[in-house]
Design a protein around this motif. Sequence first.
Motif: not given
Length: 812
Positions: A346-374
């Motif tokens: 992501a980046f934020v741009v000023q009205p002049s076109g200049a980039k104000d800031s640049v951000t990046g992210a690398n996220n990961f979610t490890d999930e375990h789901f379990a269901n049991k019923s009687v």
Amino acid sequence: MKKTWLTGALILSLQILFAQTNARKAMVTDSNHQPLTGIILSLLHGKDSSVVKKAVTNEAGQYAFRNVAAGSYLVLAEGLNFAKKYSGVFLFDTTVNEDTFPDLILSAKISELQAVTVKSVKPFIETKIDRTIVNVDALIANAGVTAWDVLQNAPGVIAQDNGNLNLAGKSGVMVFIDDKPTYLSGSDLANYLRSLPSDALEKLEIMTNPPARYDAAGNAGIINIRLKKSKVKGFNGTTNLSYNQSVNYSQNANVLFNYRNNNWALNGLVAENSSGGFLDADNNRQYYAAGGALLSEFNQHIYVKNTRKALNSKISADYYLDKKSTLGIVVAGMIRPSGVGYITDAFVVQPSGAKDSVTGANNFTDEHFANKSVNLNFRHNIDSLGSQLSFDADMIRFDKTSTQSNNSSVFIPSSLAKRIDTTGGNLFSGISIYSVKADYSRVLPIHATIETGGKISYTQTDNPASYYSINRGLVIPNNVSSNHFRYSEQVNTVYANFNKEWTKFAAQFGLRLENTISSGRQSGNAVSGDSSFRRTYTNLFPTVYLQYKFDKASKNQLVWSYGRRISRPSFSDLNPFLSPVDQFTIFTGNPFLRPVFSDNFELRHIFKNVLTTSFSLGFTHDEIIETVELVGSKEYDRPGNVGKSTVARLAVNASLHPAKWWTINGFTEYQHRHYNTVVYGQKLDTAGHHFGVNLVNQFTLKKNWTLEQGGYYRGPTFEGQQTLIADYVLNISVRKRFWNNKASVRLSFRDLFYTHVNAGVTNGLPNTASGYYEKFDSRSVGVTFSYSFGKLIKDQRKHDEGSAADEKSRVN
């Protein structure tokens, strides 16, 4: 004395009634003089053979017609595996016992049975007084995919990729499986249904105004998924193997098996599924000053890749104590590990076109789901007409563990400074559900049915969340985001339902009372204090159905219905967990959600059961939808109540047969939606139109080949804060049957032209214009192999729960 006289009169009346009911009835037997159950009898006029009345044989092979006028008649008997049988013409005299009709002996139809098995095709859509039925196997494209894919093809249903379901223009759909609620919503529901193979599904029952027997939950109604369950004696089953290739791949393998003898019935499902997918999204926001001048622009690109594996199993066992009583147990379980990775720039741009800031992210979610019923259940068929007493007890457990790892960076070009943040979280969600219910239905000799019952359910959730940040190798707890949310809810229910059918008119009335007691507590920490709430409310939910048949053959029918519904917030929506995509976009729950109430009216015209036209009006208060709030530069996506909404809908469903080899199933709808509310202090008053079409063409070719073309178009529409652009998909499938129709191979192309998209703009943001565009891994080619195995045994007793329901539908 007066009480004694009244009691005696009542007992005498009941004795007379049951004496009439149990009077001598005519018999239908096979060539070995064994009684036949489930044979359909038609009483015909002797002059023109027009139908006067219908009946069905009970478990003793008996039948009778009630309230027959004097005249000449003949009787027609019809049953699967048996040739039609006509009696001779006879004179009926009302002075003789009404239950005296001719005995009939039917001959087996061995040679024609194979032809029926090969050529019989269920219609894609069936219409009943209180529901629309979608037969899953009627579409080739439904083979080798998942239950979620089947929902996306269902008429009037919009299954969004984020897990939201929309029915008849409204959100808040409750999903049931075999008449039991799943208790899931959003992404949890979507992921669960993605683990359920479509080959295990028999049909979908879509109810915009469900009868009083069902829970009042679900603002838009109920979708009841019925799984396949063999009614044939012996050991048999089906195995399905499928592989789908897109950018990623998915594969399904499942076995459905059945075993029945005189006292036991076992049904089982074992399914394994693995899949991958992606989301490629662009978000754009422009920020303006109060006078309208552009201050800055925010552009963000998100790429999400997910992998899922699931093992799903279910087995049910029924033991028949006698011809009328059944004890049953159903045990089910599922485990689903999955991983989701986010890469954002992501980046934020000023009205002049200049980039104000640049951000990046690398996220990961490890999930375990379990269901049991009687589930433990008991069924007792009181009589041959379909009267029944049933008890159910359920114990259900869901466990979900998530581990989040978030790495983000911020680069400011003007200062050449770069900051890297590492955060994470450990989240757990446990849900325990206990419920018991009893249902009683009595079919009366006057073509009427009375139903009543009650249910008590108790739910408890426990949701601890621990967030932290890492600075120079040190783990620092994040008490601002960390929380521990507990929630409990008890719903106490009683209901009554009555339906009656006359020659041309039918009516059904129901009333359901639900008392809800709920409480929630969010534990505090060093930064935040404790907070809690408790709510108790009691509501009545009436349902009304009125049906009129314009002719004896039911070619033209008119059905009017009304129902009041409630949508309680889902457990996942109440959970205030934070799920950050990056430092600018955060998904979270809302523990302050209120229940949603709606009033739904519908008028349907049914022509020859091939063309159904309906007009409906829905009025909703406090509807729950996804809302977007801007806090500084951060965007919080959470569910919220949006005040009042109104949906007017005109829909047409048709099943046409231009030729013996060509079938067309078409569905089209037009909607007008209006939202009027205040969201985060901003007035939101939006109205708009929506047009949608589902169309399926099936071509039956020579040598057991079948070709199918299907797809949908959904025009631009409004949904709360969102204005969505048009979306359309084209699917092509072909199937070949072989090995005496025991095996088949199906080749399917889904989203052939890669047009599926989710895009639009977000309204109601102060001094901000926001838009998004999302593409998915939706185009694929897949192949499915199916094989039916086992030996079938004829002349078995039918104990299945649905047999009494079939008799009831014929009588009424």
